[in-house]
Design an enzyme around this catalytic site. Structure first.
Site, PDB file in Angstrom:
ATOM      1  N   ARG A   1       0.813  -1.213   0.000  1.00 29.42           N
ATOM      2  CA  ARG A   1       0.000   0.000   0.000  1.00 29.42           C
ATOM      3  C   ARG A   1       0.850   1.269   0.000  1.00 29.42           C
ATOM      4  O   ARG A   1       0.367   2.330  -0.340  1.00 29.42           O
ATOM      5  CB  ARG A   1      -0.974  -0.012   1.176  1.00 29.42           C
ATOM      6  CG  ARG A   1      -2.400   0.204   0.718  1.00 29.42           C
ATOM      7  CD  ARG A   1      -3.452   0.071   1.783  1.00 29.42           C
ATOM      8  NE  ARG A   1      -2.931   0.092   3.108  1.00 29.42           N
ATOM      9  CZ  ARG A   1      -3.148  -0.857   4.028  1.00 29.42           C
ATOM     10  NH1 ARG A   1      -3.902  -1.902   3.747  1.00 29.42           N
ATOM     11  NH2 ARG A   1      -2.628  -0.758   5.221  1.00 29.42           N
TER      12      ARG A   1
ATOM     13  N   TYR B   1     -13.914  22.190 -12.587  1.00 27.76           N
ATOM     14  CA  TYR B   1     -14.344  20.891 -13.105  1.00 27.76           C
ATOM     15  C   TYR B   1     -15.564  20.396 -12.307  1.00 27.76           C
ATOM     16  O   TYR B   1     -15.568  20.470 -11.073  1.00 27.76           O
ATOM     17  CB  TYR B   1     -13.155  19.961 -12.912  1.00 27.76           C
ATOM     18  CG  TYR B   1     -13.257  18.559 -13.412  1.00 27.76           C
ATOM     19  CD1 TYR B   1     -13.582  18.297 -14.734  1.00 27.76           C
ATOM     20  CD2 TYR B   1     -12.974  17.490 -12.563  1.00 27.76           C
ATOM     21  CE1 TYR B   1     -13.637  16.994 -15.189  1.00 27.76           C
ATOM     22  CE2 TYR B   1     -13.017  16.183 -13.025  1.00 27.76           C
ATOM     23  CZ  TYR B   1     -13.349  15.932 -14.340  1.00 27.76           C
ATOM     24  OH  TYR B   1     -13.393  14.650 -14.787  1.00 27.76           O
TER      25      TYR B   1
ATOM     26  N   LYS C   1      -4.602  12.778 -18.236  1.00 27.23           N
ATOM     27  CA  LYS C   1      -4.605  13.646 -19.408  1.00 27.23           C
ATOM     28  C   LYS C   1      -3.219  13.701 -20.064  1.00 27.23           C
ATOM     29  O   LYS C   1      -2.842  12.796 -20.764  1.00 27.23           O
ATOM     30  CB  LYS C   1      -5.110  15.037 -19.011  1.00 27.23           C
ATOM     31  CG  LYS C   1      -6.395  14.993 -18.158  1.00 27.23           C
ATOM     32  CD  LYS C   1      -7.581  14.467 -18.947  1.00 27.23           C
ATOM     33  CE  LYS C   1      -8.784  14.090 -18.092  1.00 27.23           C
ATOM     34  NZ  LYS C   1      -9.293  15.124 -17.225  1.00 27.23           N
TER      35      LYS C   1
HETATM   36  C1  LIG Z   1     -10.220  14.965 -16.149  1.00 25.70           C
HETATM   37  C2  LIG Z   1      -9.984  15.996 -15.136  1.00 25.70           C
HETATM   38  C3  LIG Z   1      -9.941  15.682 -13.803  1.00 25.70           C
HETATM   39  C4  LIG Z   1     -10.227  14.296 -13.296  1.00 25.70           C
HETATM   40  O1  LIG Z   1      -9.325  13.371 -13.718  1.00 25.70           O
HETATM   41  P1  LIG Z   1      -9.679  11.808 -13.820  1.00 25.70           P
HETATM   42  O2  LIG Z   1      -8.332  11.212 -13.913  1.00 25.70           O
HETATM   43  O3  LIG Z   1     -10.512  11.670 -15.065  1.00 25.70           O
HETATM   44  O4  LIG Z   1     -10.431  11.422 -12.594  1.00 25.70           O
HETATM   45  C5  LIG Z   1      -9.668  16.688 -12.897  1.00 25.70           C
HETATM   46  N1  LIG Z   1      -9.480  17.939 -13.298  1.00 25.70           N
HETATM   47  C6  LIG Z   1      -9.500  18.296 -14.590  1.00 25.70           C
HETATM   48  C7  LIG Z   1      -9.265  19.707 -14.967  1.00 25.70           C
HETATM   49  C8  LIG Z   1      -9.778  17.328 -15.555  1.00 25.70           C
HETATM   50  O5  LIG Z   1      -9.853  17.683 -16.822  1.00 25.70           O
END
Ligand SMILES: *Cc1c(COP(=O)(O)O)cnc(C)c1O
Length: 402
Positions: free
Chosen positions: A62, A116, A213
């Site tokens: 963990r 978001y 992303k």
């Molecule tokens: C996609 C996104 C998130 C969340 O990320 P995940 O990995 O999809 O949970 C948070 N903040 C922004 C600005 C995003 O575009």
């Protein structure tokens, strides 16, 4: 050595980050350590590990193993001012983990209105249930923001540019006011990453990124991270341990692979996005292009002042079209997928209308024609921009001729 590293360019830093011999051995990348149990040499060793919750130390699955540690270390090296980074199984888990690390019942959270949507939901859902009060603010209205602080204001949540609507806010000033009022400033820095916007250097206390992303860059994994200076990093780490947050070593190896090419991808997708944004701005059927990297955008000056990079994500708003027309546009795109997320090698289009996810900021924006409210967010990938423009042109033709 550290001084020289800091002077290197972004691409050099992204290639070198986290590649300590301790994690990689003689090969280029850290091996994938799949592990729950870590075996101790002796009972004395086990006891020593138990009493010492340090980074980069074997203990139990963990707390990760060298593949996870190498990624966390890489992200820390790329965030000037950070003492450490905690990894989470998604960006949303990082948002939740960071907020839970600093908020207690009775606290007030000031949440940027253009955050978001899941960040807003966290404020209205779990945090509310926990006895935290969330107040939304317009990050472009500094006076209203300043007046919202009270004795109980514990932290401020920023996101720049704003989700979907792409507003640039004055982060150093918002963070300075937060500090003056004794509040902790957190920022969702997914769009620019620490390379385009070193958030801690600009006054923020915790920088949160969805690694799903740009760091992944290939739409094949989900992960998040939060980086901070020593004191808050300790809080993030303890809270994440208490919540039992872990990430897989396989995903970390993919994220490290993505990281090496990220500066190249960001530069290329930003240049393509600018070309496409310019083309959209010439169209009769487009009312507004929302792209802070583009000269003439309302956020351009702040972007130029504070950011050293951008990416392929921006939005536009259709002129007086209905949802059926917008659906014809996106349904007829061949190179753009319709889907959530962004930052992958493939281009995506996401229709949006933020009327129901804004409390303190008007939509359509003040001064706009009220019929111009249906937007499309584009995540520009690595395709040739001329092909993407031709594809969009086809979509617009289908929109106009049902
Ligand atoms: C996609 C996104 C998130 C969340 O990320 P995940 O990995 O999809 O949970 C948070 N903040 C922004 C600005 C995003 O575009």
């Amino acid at each position: 050595m550290a001084g020289r590293k800091d002077q290197h360019g972004d691409s050099t830093r992204a290639v070198a980050a986290g590649r300590s011999k301790e994690w990689t051995g003689p090969v280029v990348n850290p091996p994938i350590w799949r592990a729950s149990t870590h075996i101790y040499e002796s009972e004395a060793d086990r006891k020593a590990a138990l009493s010492n919750n340090k980074d980069g130390q074997f203990y139990y699955g963990r707390r990760g193993a060298p593949t996870q540690w190498a990624l966390a270390q890489a992200l820390t090296e790329l965030e000037p001012g950070a003492a450490g980074t905690v990894l989470y199984p998604s960006g949303v888990a990082a948002i939740a983990g960071a907020l839970l690390a600093v908020l207690s019942p009775g606290d007030v959270l000031l949440l940027s209105d253009n955050s978001y949507e899941p960040s807003r939901s966290m404020g209205m859902g779990l945090l509310k249930r926990m006895g935290v009060e969330t107040r939304f603010f317009d990050p472009l209205d500094l006076d209203a923001y300043r007046n919202l602080f009270c004795e109980r204001t514990k932290c401020v949540w920023l996101e720049v540019p704003g989700s979907l609507t792409m507003e640039m806010c004055d982060v150093p000033e918002l963070a300075r006011i937060a500090r003056e009022k004794g509040a902790i400033c957190l920022i969702d820095n997914t769009w620019a990453t620490s390379l385009g916007f070193p958030a801690l250097q600009h006054g923020c206390d915790i920088s949160v990124t969805s690694l799903t992303k740009h760091i992944s860059g290939h739409s094949d994994l989900m992960m998040g991270a939060a980086s901070a200076g020593e004191k808050l990093y300790r809080k993030l780490r303890i809270t994440s341990q208490q919540l039992g947050q872990v990430v897989s070593p396989d995903d970390c190896a993919l994220a490290l692979r993505g990281l090496r090419t990220m500066p190249l991808r960001l530069e290329r997708t930003m240049q393509s996005a600018l070309q496409i944004a310019d083309w959209l701005a010439t169209r009769e059927d487009v009312a507004h292009v929302l792209c802070p990297m583009r000269d003439g955008d309302a956020g351009y000056e702040l972007w130029q002042r504070d950011f050293s990079g951008g990416c392929g994500l921006f939005s536009f708003v259709l002129k007086a079209q209905d949802e059926a027309a917008r659906a014809r546009l996106v349904d007829n795109l061949e190179l753009f997928g319709i889907g959530y997320s962004w930052g992958g090698f493939e281009s995506l289009a996401l229709p949006f209308d933020v009327s129901r996810i804004r409390d303190a900021m008007a939509w359509p924006k003040p001064g706009w024609n009220s019929e111009d409210r249906l937007g499309v967010r584009l995540s520009i990938g690595l395709e040739d921009p001329a092909d993407l423009i031709a594809d969009l042109d086809r979509g617009f033709a289908a929109m106009r001729n049902p």
